[in-house]
Write a protein that holds these residues in place. Structure first.
Motif, mmCIF file in Angstrom:
data_model
loop_
_atom_site.group_PDB
_atom_site.id
_atom_site.type_symbol
_atom_site.label_atom_id
_atom_site.label_comp_id
_atom_site.label_asym_id
_atom_site.label_seq_id
_atom_site.Cartn_x
_atom_site.Cartn_y
_atom_site.Cartn_z
ATOM 1 N N ALA A 130 1.395 -1.642 5.514
ATOM 2 C CA ALA A 130 -0.058 -1.462 5.606
ATOM 3 C C ALA A 130 -0.295 -0.045 6.133
ATOM 4 O O ALA A 130 0.091 0.261 7.260
ATOM 5 C CB ALA A 130 -0.658 -2.496 6.541
ATOM 6 N N LEU A 190 0.111 -8.463 8.910
ATOM 7 C CA LEU A 190 0.045 -7.033 8.599
ATOM 8 C C LEU A 190 1.260 -6.332 9.178
ATOM 9 O O LEU A 190 1.568 -6.496 10.364
ATOM 10 C CB LEU A 190 -1.219 -6.417 9.215
ATOM 11 N N THR A 250 0.849 -1.194 0.000
ATOM 12 C CA THR A 250 0.000 0.000 0.000
ATOM 13 C C THR A 250 0.888 1.248 0.000
ATOM 14 O O THR A 250 2.113 1.161 0.111
ATOM 15 C CB THR A 250 -0.999 -0.007 1.182
ATOM 16 N N VAL A 303 0.549 -7.910 4.112
ATOM 17 C CA VAL A 303 0.422 -6.531 3.634
ATOM 18 C C VAL A 303 1.521 -5.711 4.285
ATOM 19 O O VAL A 303 1.565 -5.548 5.501
ATOM 20 C CB VAL A 303 -0.977 -5.935 3.926
ATOM 21 N N TYR A 306 -5.422 1.626 4.634
ATOM 22 C CA TYR A 306 -5.692 0.213 4.361
ATOM 23 C C TYR A 306 -6.280 -0.478 5.592
ATOM 24 O O TYR A 306 -7.273 -1.208 5.507
ATOM 25 C CB TYR A 306 -4.416 -0.519 3.906
#
Ligand code: C5P
Length: 406
Positions: free
Chosen positions: A96, A126, A19, A93, A100
């Motif tokens: 993150a 995460l 992200t 992720v 997000y």
């Protein structure tokens, strides 16, 4: 449990979401590290992430097409969003962003990555990264707690100088630490579908409205077990005595004070649980007649307290055991193993975690513990001194193997 070898990632399929934070540039290093450990990697980026690192870089390093667009005919035709989610063994992720986390916690699916997030059924890791002030905002804290409660493994950001020049927590965790989180998530998830009831902390038995009898338990061992079980996919109910620890992301928390309240809490939660892990240090005695008013200190002779026995929770609920698995603790200062073996029999346990609480640096009021696991068949395993959080996983490993072999 530490799995330090590269084998944990060999052949595993890692779906990496990137992200749009400055830490996105480190995704290249992360992809290389995953590949070095023998994993297959597929990357999905948000539009904002492409401002920090190009899809071509991640496509080249991952050797797989990068997913960017929900509505790209070519992309969806080659690998649809549901197929990407189903392909993954683990979904990571990193970084993150706060944006997000907010969308993921609230089920918003307005781009490819957030849509995939809803379709994911494998373990989730995460690695948040953002400015320190954003990191401590209640909305971010709440979103993260929600995601943790659904089983996500969170690799917290590192501390230090941030890209914006401020100093504090917020920068993307080091690659090695994210790798450890991924290995952990892959090794775990093994308690999915298992409902675990954990008790933790001391009890308090009132003498009068302001005084009580208690013990030195801090709740750290029980809380570590609850947290480890959640991160391995279990549904956890925690019945806790008074402690000053952050609440782990369990499904239900019942706060109790006395041994009687703990007994009621356990009885209430037990029907919906498969395992009971009694880590609480339940008070064995209580003042028989607690005073309704604060006892005055005028008496020159002092006062005497008459104590009576509390119920033994494990013995009381023994008849309700059914097919469940029960594990208890034995905190001893002498004859550790003999006493623990006696408790296994008397309390109908499948496993007992015996610890010598007189040993320095383990047991009560310590972050570390040292114990012997004794199972119903007489098998023993010595656990050397280790952090309680690591021991929690070792205990759960043993409970799981007893559960499978029942
Ligand atoms: O008999 P002892 O207190 O040493 O046994 C310890 C184990 O029994 C622990 O698992 C503890 O949680 C549980 N226990 C209990 N009810 C009590 C005291 C201890 O269930 N009243």
């Amino acid at each position: 449990m530490q799995t330090s070898t590269a084998q944990a990632l060999t052949g595993r399929k890692i779906l990496l979401g990137v992200t749009g934070g400055i830490g996105a540039y480190k995704a290249a290093e992360l992809v290389r590290a995953f590949k070095r450990e023998g994993a297959q990697v597929s990357v999905v980026m948000t539009r904002s992430a492409t401002h920090f690192i190009t899809p071509l870089t991640l496509e080249t390093l991952s050797q797989n097409p990068v997913g960017l667009d929900m509505f790209s005919l070519t992309e969806e035709r080659t690998i649809g969003h549901i197929d990407r989610a189903a392909w993954a063994d683990v979904f990571v992720v990193a970084p993150a962003t706060a944006n997000y986390l907010g969308k993921a916690a609230n089920g918003i699916a307005d781009d490819l990555l957030t849509t995939i997030t809803l379709a994911i059924r494998c373990p989730v890791v995460l690695a948040p990264a953002m400015n320190s002030r954003m990191w401590s905002h209640p909305a971010v804290v709440a979103n993260l707690a929600e995601l943790k409660s659904r089983g996500a493994v969170v690799v917290p950001p590192g501390e230090g100088e941030l890209a914006c020049g401020e100093v504090g927590p917020g920068r993307l965790a080091e690659t090695e630490i994210i790798l450890a989180g991924v290995r952990n998530a892959l090794a775990h998830g093994d308690l999915t579908g298992i409902r675990v009831l954990v008790t933790a902390g001391p009890t308090r038995e009132p003498i009068d409205p302001v005084r009580f009898i208690s013990n030195r338990s801090t709740g750290r061992m029980g809380y570590a077990i609850a947290e480890a079980a959640v991160s391995r996919g279990a549904e956890v109910t925690l019945v806790t005595g008074p402690v000053s620890l952050p609440e782990p992301p369990v499904r239900i928390v019942q706060r109790v004070s006395t041994a009687h309240e703990m007994l009621e809490g356990v009885k209430k939660a037990l029907p919906d649980c498969d395992w009971l892990i009694m880590a609480a240090a339940v008070g064995d005695f209580r003042p028989s007649r607690p005073s309704g008013q604060k006892i005055k200190k005028d008496s020159r002779d002092g006062i005497s307290l008459n104590l009576e026995r509390n119920p033994d929770i494990l013995k009381e609920i023994g008849p309700l055991k059914g097919g469940r698995l029960f594990a208890g603790f034995a905190a001893e200062t002498e004859d550790l193993i003999r006493n623990a073996e006696k408790k296994i029999r008397e309390k109908g346990l499948d496993l007992i975690v015996a610890n010598d609480v007189s040993a320095a640096g383990s047991g009560f009021e310590s972050d570390e513990n040292q114990a012997t696991l004794i199972d119903r068949d007489g098998g023993t395993a010595d656990l050397e001194r280790m952090p309680k959080r690591v021991m929690a996983d070792r205990i759960l490993d043993k409970v799981l193997s007893l559960w499978k072999g029942r």
